[in-house]
Design a protein around this motif. Structure first.
Motif, PDB file in Angstrom:
ATOM      1  N   GLU A  49     -14.339  14.602 -11.422  1.00  0.00           N
ATOM      2  CA  GLU A  49     -13.654  14.656 -12.199  1.00  0.00           C
ATOM      3  C   GLU A  49     -12.001  14.061 -11.885  1.00  0.00           C
ATOM      4  O   GLU A  49     -11.753  13.817 -12.837  1.00  0.00           O
ATOM      5  CB  GLU A  49     -12.608  16.137 -11.966  1.00  0.00           C
ATOM      6  CG  GLU A  49     -13.217  17.385 -12.649  1.00  0.00           C
ATOM      7  CD  GLU A  49     -12.395  18.528 -12.901  1.00  0.00           C
ATOM      8  OE1 GLU A  49     -11.499  18.241 -12.247  1.00  0.00           O
ATOM      9  OE2 GLU A  49     -13.186  19.542 -12.963  1.00  0.00           O
ATOM     10  N   PRO A  85     -18.053  19.695 -19.549  1.00  0.00           N
ATOM     11  CA  PRO A  85     -17.624  19.923 -21.124  1.00  0.00           C
ATOM     12  C   PRO A  85     -16.019  20.879 -20.255  1.00  0.00           C
ATOM     13  O   PRO A  85     -14.956  20.979 -21.609  1.00  0.00           O
ATOM     14  CB  PRO A  85     -18.335  21.786 -21.255  1.00  0.00           C
ATOM     15  CG  PRO A  85     -19.607  20.789 -20.281  1.00  0.00           C
ATOM     16  CD  PRO A  85     -19.356  19.774 -19.527  1.00  0.00           C
ATOM     17  N   SER A  86     -15.671  21.199 -18.844  1.00  0.00           N
ATOM     18  CA  SER A  86     -14.374  21.432 -18.895  1.00  0.00           C
ATOM     19  C   SER A  86     -12.956  21.224 -19.163  1.00  0.00           C
ATOM     20  O   SER A  86     -11.894  20.940 -19.377  1.00  0.00           O
ATOM     21  CB  SER A  86     -14.679  21.804 -17.483  1.00  0.00           C
ATOM     22  OG  SER A  86     -14.509  20.881 -16.718  1.00  0.00           O
ATOM     23  N   LEU A  88     -12.801  18.713 -21.636  1.00  0.00           N
ATOM     24  CA  LEU A  88     -13.249  17.651 -22.618  1.00  0.00           C
ATOM     25  C   LEU A  88     -11.451  18.369 -23.649  1.00  0.00           C
ATOM     26  O   LEU A  88     -11.097  17.623 -24.049  1.00  0.00           O
ATOM     27  CB  LEU A  88     -14.233  18.521 -23.768  1.00  0.00           C
ATOM     28  CG  LEU A  88     -15.508  17.811 -23.579  1.00  0.00           C
ATOM     29  CD1 LEU A  88     -16.684  18.574 -24.628  1.00  0.00           C
ATOM     30  CD2 LEU A  88     -15.263  16.502 -23.889  1.00  0.00           C
ATOM     31  N   LYS A  89     -11.400  19.292 -22.954  1.00  0.00           N
ATOM     32  CA  LYS A  89      -9.890  19.700 -24.072  1.00  0.00           C
ATOM     33  C   LYS A  89      -9.282  19.054 -23.551  1.00  0.00           C
ATOM     34  O   LYS A  89      -8.028  18.595 -24.366  1.00  0.00           O
ATOM     35  CB  LYS A  89      -9.897  21.389 -23.333  1.00  0.00           C
ATOM     36  CG  LYS A  89      -8.683  21.906 -24.219  1.00  0.00           C
ATOM     37  CD  LYS A  89      -8.567  23.249 -23.687  1.00  0.00           C
ATOM     38  CE  LYS A  89      -6.983  24.199 -24.319  1.00  0.00           C
ATOM     39  NZ  LYS A  89      -6.814  25.636 -24.245  1.00  0.00           N
ATOM     40  N   GLU A  90      -8.387  18.354 -22.419  1.00  0.00           N
ATOM     41  CA  GLU A  90      -8.175  17.946 -21.157  1.00  0.00           C
ATOM     42  C   GLU A  90      -7.871  16.634 -22.121  1.00  0.00           C
ATOM     43  O   GLU A  90      -6.586  15.518 -22.243  1.00  0.00           O
ATOM     44  CB  GLU A  90      -7.948  17.635 -19.885  1.00  0.00           C
ATOM     45  CG  GLU A  90      -6.574  17.105 -19.574  1.00  0.00           C
ATOM     46  CD  GLU A  90      -6.759  16.965 -18.093  1.00  0.00           C
ATOM     47  OE1 GLU A  90      -5.687  16.296 -17.180  1.00  0.00           O
ATOM     48  OE2 GLU A  90      -7.932  17.500 -16.830  1.00  0.00           O
ATOM     49  N   LEU A  92      -9.258  16.224 -24.513  1.00  0.00           N
ATOM     50  CA  LEU A  92      -8.957  15.792 -26.484  1.00  0.00           C
ATOM     51  C   LEU A  92      -6.548  15.400 -26.899  1.00  0.00           C
ATOM     52  O   LEU A  92      -6.506  15.426 -27.678  1.00  0.00           O
ATOM     53  CB  LEU A  92      -9.401  16.939 -27.180  1.00  0.00           C
ATOM     54  CG  LEU A  92     -10.231  16.653 -27.326  1.00  0.00           C
ATOM     55  CD1 LEU A  92     -11.307  18.310 -27.676  1.00  0.00           C
ATOM     56  CD2 LEU A  92     -10.865  15.302 -28.592  1.00  0.00           C
ATOM     57  N   ALA A  93      -6.614  16.909 -26.132  1.00  0.00           N
ATOM     58  CA  ALA A  93      -4.832  16.489 -25.491  1.00  0.00           C
ATOM     59  C   ALA A  93      -4.132  15.416 -25.311  1.00  0.00           C
ATOM     60  O   ALA A  93      -3.556  14.872 -26.037  1.00  0.00           O
ATOM     61  CB  ALA A  93      -4.449  17.499 -24.763  1.00  0.00           C
ATOM     62  N   THR A  94      -4.834  14.755 -24.814  1.00  0.00           N
ATOM     63  CA  THR A  94      -4.970  13.664 -23.771  1.00  0.00           C
ATOM     64  C   THR A  94      -4.502  11.842 -25.284  1.00  0.00           C
ATOM     65  O   THR A  94      -3.521  11.623 -26.167  1.00  0.00           O
ATOM     66  CB  THR A  94      -5.035  12.700 -22.913  1.00  0.00           C
ATOM     67  OG1 THR A  94      -4.516  13.147 -22.198  1.00  0.00           O
ATOM     68  CG2 THR A  94      -4.609  11.225 -23.101  1.00  0.00           C
ATOM     69  N   LYS A  96      -4.438  12.654 -28.340  1.00  0.00           N
ATOM     70  CA  LYS A  96      -4.011  13.940 -29.846  1.00  0.00           C
ATOM     71  C   LYS A  96      -2.466  12.757 -29.109  1.00  0.00           C
ATOM     72  O   LYS A  96      -1.466  12.408 -29.894  1.00  0.00           O
ATOM     73  CB  LYS A  96      -3.619  14.665 -29.407  1.00  0.00           C
ATOM     74  CG  LYS A  96      -2.565  15.413 -30.309  1.00  0.00           C
ATOM     75  CD  LYS A  96      -3.023  17.380 -30.684  1.00  0.00           C
ATOM     76  CE  LYS A  96      -1.493  17.249 -31.485  1.00  0.00           C
ATOM     77  NZ  LYS A  96      -1.393  19.048 -31.455  1.00  0.00           N
TER      78      LYS A  96
END
Length: 116
Positions: A49, A85-86, A88-90, A92-94, A96
């Motif tokens: 990571e 995959p874990s 991806l959320k971070e 996408l937030a970055t 955005k």
């Protein structure tokens, strides 16, 4: 040039660009270079990571040059399935946050140039 070599080159550019103003990004990029050299395939990057995190940090410092490098590398990592995959959320937030911030800065620049 192979993907791993391109990524290392991008990390070097990130380290050079962050040199004085963002020592945490510089140190993170240099650490990621060492870690990247120990890996044998892009799929192994997903297990580290800290490599992905340095590109997220580059986007978050709000400097255009660092953001461009960070965004470019995130896109390369995603396209090579080198992101867990874990994460991806971070990511996408970055993305955005960066896209909205850059859009505002771009519009302010245009508005300022029209007044001149």
């Amino acid at each position: 040039m192979a993907f791993m070599a391109v990524l290392e080159s991008d990390l070097r550019a990130l380290s050079t660009e962050a040199r004085r103003r963002y020592p945490a990004v510089k140190d993170g990029a240099e650490h990621a270079i060492l870690k990247l050299r120990s890996l044998s395939s892009p799929s192994e990057i997903a297990h580290h990571e800290d490599i992905v995190r340095i590109f997220l940090m580059a986007c978050e410092v709000k400097t255009v040059k660092l953001s461009v490098i960070g965004l470019s590398c995130l896109q390369k990592l995603i396209s090579h399935d080198a992101v867990a995959p874990s994460a991806l959320k971070e990511i996408l937030a970055t993305l955005k946050d960066v896209s909205s911030t850059k859009f505002v800065l771009y519009n302010m620049t245009i508005a300022r140039s029209k007044r001149i």
